[in-house]
Write a protein that holds these residues in place. Structure first.
Motif, PDB file in Angstrom:
ATOM      1  N   GLU A  60      40.678  39.681  31.366  1.00  0.00           N
ATOM      2  CA  GLU A  60      41.479  39.481  32.571  1.00  0.00           C
ATOM      3  C   GLU A  60      40.708  39.772  33.850  1.00  0.00           C
ATOM      4  OE1 GLU A  60      45.176  41.558  32.443  1.00  0.00           O
ATOM      5  OE2 GLU A  60      46.002  40.241  30.914  1.00  0.00           O
ATOM      6  N   SER A  61      39.874  40.819  33.836  1.00  0.00           N
ATOM      7  CA  SER A  61      39.247  41.248  35.085  1.00  0.00           C
ATOM      8  C   SER A  61      37.734  41.069  35.109  1.00  0.00           C
ATOM      9  CB  SER A  61      39.600  42.709  35.356  1.00  0.00           C
ATOM     10  OG  SER A  61      39.064  43.525  34.338  1.00  0.00           O
ATOM     11  N   GLY A  62      37.164  40.581  34.037  1.00  0.00           N
ATOM     12  CA  GLY A  62      35.722  40.360  34.019  1.00  0.00           C
ATOM     13  C   GLY A  62      34.917  41.625  33.812  1.00  0.00           C
ATOM     14  N   GLY A  63      35.484  42.640  33.177  1.00  0.00           N
ATOM     15  CA  GLY A  63      34.754  43.872  32.882  1.00  0.00           C
ATOM     16  C   GLY A  63      34.891  44.900  33.988  1.00  0.00           C
ATOM     17  N   GLY A  64      34.050  45.914  33.926  1.00  0.00           N
ATOM     18  CA  GLY A  64      34.081  46.982  34.922  1.00  0.00           C
ATOM     19  C   GLY A  64      33.733  46.470  36.306  1.00  0.00           C
ATOM     20  N   LYS A  65      34.181  47.169  37.320  1.00  0.00           N
ATOM     21  CA  LYS A  65      33.932  46.738  38.697  1.00  0.00           C
ATOM     22  C   LYS A  65      32.539  47.148  39.144  1.00  0.00           C
ATOM     23  CE  LYS A  65      37.784  44.744  39.306  1.00  0.00           C
ATOM     24  NZ  LYS A  65      37.792  43.311  39.240  1.00  0.00           N
ATOM     25  N   LYS A  66      31.826  46.197  39.739  1.00  0.00           N
ATOM     26  CA  LYS A  66      30.486  46.461  40.252  1.00  0.00           C
ATOM     27  C   LYS A  66      30.571  46.589  41.768  1.00  0.00           C
ATOM     28  CE  LYS A  66      29.829  43.876  36.374  1.00  0.00           C
ATOM     29  NZ  LYS A  66      30.890  43.145  35.723  1.00  0.00           N
ATOM     30  N   SER A  67      29.714  47.403  42.335  1.00  0.00           N
ATOM     31  CA  SER A  67      29.753  47.595  43.782  1.00  0.00           C
ATOM     32  C   SER A  67      29.035  46.443  44.483  1.00  0.00           C
ATOM     33  CB  SER A  67      29.086  48.924  44.144  1.00  0.00           C
ATOM     34  OG  SER A  67      27.738  48.908  43.738  1.00  0.00           O
ATOM     35  N   GLY A  68      29.351  46.279  45.748  1.00  0.00           N
ATOM     36  CA  GLY A  68      28.701  45.240  46.542  1.00  0.00           C
ATOM     37  C   GLY A  68      29.697  44.242  47.068  1.00  0.00           C
ATOM     38  N   SER A  69      29.464  43.800  48.279  1.00  0.00           N
ATOM     39  CA  SER A  69      30.383  42.869  48.915  1.00  0.00           C
ATOM     40  C   SER A  69      30.315  41.504  48.230  1.00  0.00           C
ATOM     41  CB  SER A  69      30.000  42.720  50.389  1.00  0.00           C
ATOM     42  OG  SER A  69      30.829  41.778  51.002  1.00  0.00           O
ATOM     43  N   GLY A  70      31.471  40.922  47.997  1.00  0.00           N
ATOM     44  CA  GLY A  70      31.533  39.582  47.435  1.00  0.00           C
ATOM     45  C   GLY A  70      31.266  39.513  45.946  1.00  0.00           C
ATOM     46  N   ARG A  71      31.224  40.655  45.273  1.00  0.00           N
ATOM     47  CA  ARG A  71      30.945  40.636  43.842  1.00  0.00           C
ATOM     48  C   ARG A  71      32.221  40.502  43.012  1.00  0.00           C
ATOM     49  NH1 ARG A  71      26.285  43.746  42.002  1.00  0.00           N
ATOM     50  NH2 ARG A  71      26.981  43.044  39.973  1.00  0.00           N
ATOM     51  N   GLY A  72      33.366  40.705  43.655  1.00  0.00           N
ATOM     52  CA  GLY A  72      34.619  40.688  42.908  1.00  0.00           C
ATOM     53  C   GLY A  72      35.111  39.282  42.633  1.00  0.00           C
ATOM     54  N   LYS A  73      35.845  39.134  41.559  1.00  0.00           N
ATOM     55  CA  LYS A  73      36.496  37.867  41.235  1.00  0.00           C
ATOM     56  C   LYS A  73      37.970  38.136  41.053  1.00  0.00           C
ATOM     57  CE  LYS A  73      32.857  35.349  38.843  1.00  0.00           C
ATOM     58  NZ  LYS A  73      32.473  34.705  37.584  1.00  0.00           N
ATOM     59  N   LYS A  74      38.783  37.102  41.271  1.00  0.00           N
ATOM     60  CA  LYS A  74      40.213  37.250  41.081  1.00  0.00           C
ATOM     61  C   LYS A  74      40.517  37.481  39.613  1.00  0.00           C
ATOM     62  CE  LYS A  74      42.725  34.963  44.711  1.00  0.00           C
ATOM     63  NZ  LYS A  74      43.730  33.944  44.996  1.00  0.00           N
ATOM     64  N   GLU A  75      41.548  38.282  39.362  1.00  0.00           N
ATOM     65  CA  GLU A  75      41.982  38.495  37.986  1.00  0.00           C
ATOM     66  C   GLU A  75      42.860  37.338  37.565  1.00  0.00           C
ATOM     67  OE1 GLU A  75      43.775  42.149  36.932  1.00  0.00           O
ATOM     68  OE2 GLU A  75      42.208  43.371  37.814  1.00  0.00           O
ATOM     69  N   HIS A  76      42.732  36.930  36.311  1.00  0.00           N
ATOM     70  CA  HIS A  76      43.657  35.929  35.781  1.00  0.00           C
ATOM     71  C   HIS A  76      44.423  36.586  34.639  1.00  0.00           C
ATOM     72  CE1 HIS A  76      41.437  34.975  32.052  1.00  0.00           C
ATOM     73  NE2 HIS A  76      40.380  35.288  32.774  1.00  0.00           N
ATOM     74  N   HIS A  77      45.710  36.327  34.586  1.00  0.00           N
ATOM     75  CA  HIS A  77      46.589  37.032  33.658  1.00  0.00           C
ATOM     76  C   HIS A  77      47.100  36.110  32.567  1.00  0.00           C
ATOM     77  CE1 HIS A  77      46.468  40.392  36.412  1.00  0.00           C
ATOM     78  NE2 HIS A  77      46.685  39.548  37.389  1.00  0.00           N
ATOM     79  N   GLU A  78      46.261  35.180  32.154  1.00  0.00           N
ATOM     80  CA  GLU A  78      46.659  34.216  31.132  1.00  0.00           C
ATOM     81  C   GLU A  78      47.069  34.916  29.841  1.00  0.00           C
ATOM     82  OE1 GLU A  78      44.338  30.752  28.729  1.00  0.00           O
ATOM     83  OE2 GLU A  78      43.892  30.971  30.853  1.00  0.00           O
ATOM     84  N   SER A  79      46.291  35.915  29.438  1.00  0.00           N
ATOM     85  CA  SER A  79      46.594  36.611  28.184  1.00  0.00           C
ATOM     86  C   SER A  79      47.904  37.385  28.275  1.00  0.00           C
ATOM     87  CB  SER A  79      45.451  37.543  27.804  1.00  0.00           C
ATOM     88  OG  SER A  79      45.044  38.314  28.898  1.00  0.00           O
ATOM     89  N   ALA A  80      48.248  37.870  29.447  1.00  0.00           N
ATOM     90  CA  ALA A  80      49.505  38.600  29.610  1.00  0.00           C
ATOM     91  C   ALA A  80      50.690  37.644  29.540  1.00  0.00           C
ATOM     92  CB  ALA A  80      49.521  39.342  30.939  1.00  0.00           C
ATOM     93  N   ARG A  81      50.556  36.470  30.120  1.00  0.00           N
ATOM     94  CA  ARG A  81      51.643  35.497  30.085  1.00  0.00           C
ATOM     95  C   ARG A  81      51.843  34.958  28.675  1.00  0.00           C
ATOM     96  NH1 ARG A  81      49.443  33.620  34.949  1.00  0.00           N
ATOM     97  NH2 ARG A  81      48.417  31.921  33.854  1.00  0.00           N
ATOM     98  N   LYS A  82      50.747  34.813  27.951  1.00  0.00           N
ATOM     99  CA  LYS A  82      50.820  34.250  26.611  1.00  0.00           C
ATOM    100  C   LYS A  82      51.658  35.127  25.696  1.00  0.00           C
ATOM    101  CE  LYS A  82      47.690  32.182  23.271  1.00  0.00           C
ATOM    102  NZ  LYS A  82      46.312  31.993  22.889  1.00  0.00           N
ATOM    103  N   GLY A  83      51.552  36.422  25.859  1.00  0.00           N
ATOM    104  CA  GLY A  83      52.442  37.344  25.159  1.00  0.00           C
ATOM    105  C   GLY A  83      52.330  37.335  23.654  1.00  0.00           C
TER     106      GLY A  83
END
Length: 98
Positions: free
Chosen positions: A45-68
């Motif tokens: 969902e989140s692409g692993g642990g968060k890395k520091s640095g500007s612009g390194r983040g990606k949006k989370e996708h919750h496909e697995s949560a919706r799939k249930g």
């Protein structure tokens, strides 16, 4: 950082993994397997642990949560799918012979 170290994860990711793990355990999955699946889901969902640095983040996708937990994204049970397939086959067979 040794394998399995969770220090790179945010508090929110850790809480999410704990919550997912509890859900698996409630459904009868072993503690070890539940933990493995929970962290796999958080990583997906989140692409692993968060890395520091500007612009390194990606949006989370919750496909697995919706799939249930539905297999292949289908809301029907295997029995219902099978019954529908048999019914359709019988209908097509009758129409072809008539």
């Amino acid at each position: 950082m040794p394998q399995g170290d969770k220090s790179a994860y945010t508090d929110k990711q850790k809480r999410k993994a704990e919550h997912i793990e509890e859900g698996y355990e409630n459904r009868g999955t072993s503690k070890k397997e539940a933990e493995r699946r929970a962290w796999a889901t958080v990583n997906k969902e989140s692409g692993g642990g968060k890395k520091s640095g500007s612009g390194r983040g990606k949006k989370e996708h919750h496909e697995s949560a919706r799939k249930g937990g539905r297999k292949s994204g289908s809301s029907q049970s295997a029995e219902t799918r099978s019954a529908a397939a048999k019914k359709g086959w019988e209908t097509r067979r009758r129409r072809d012979t008539a």
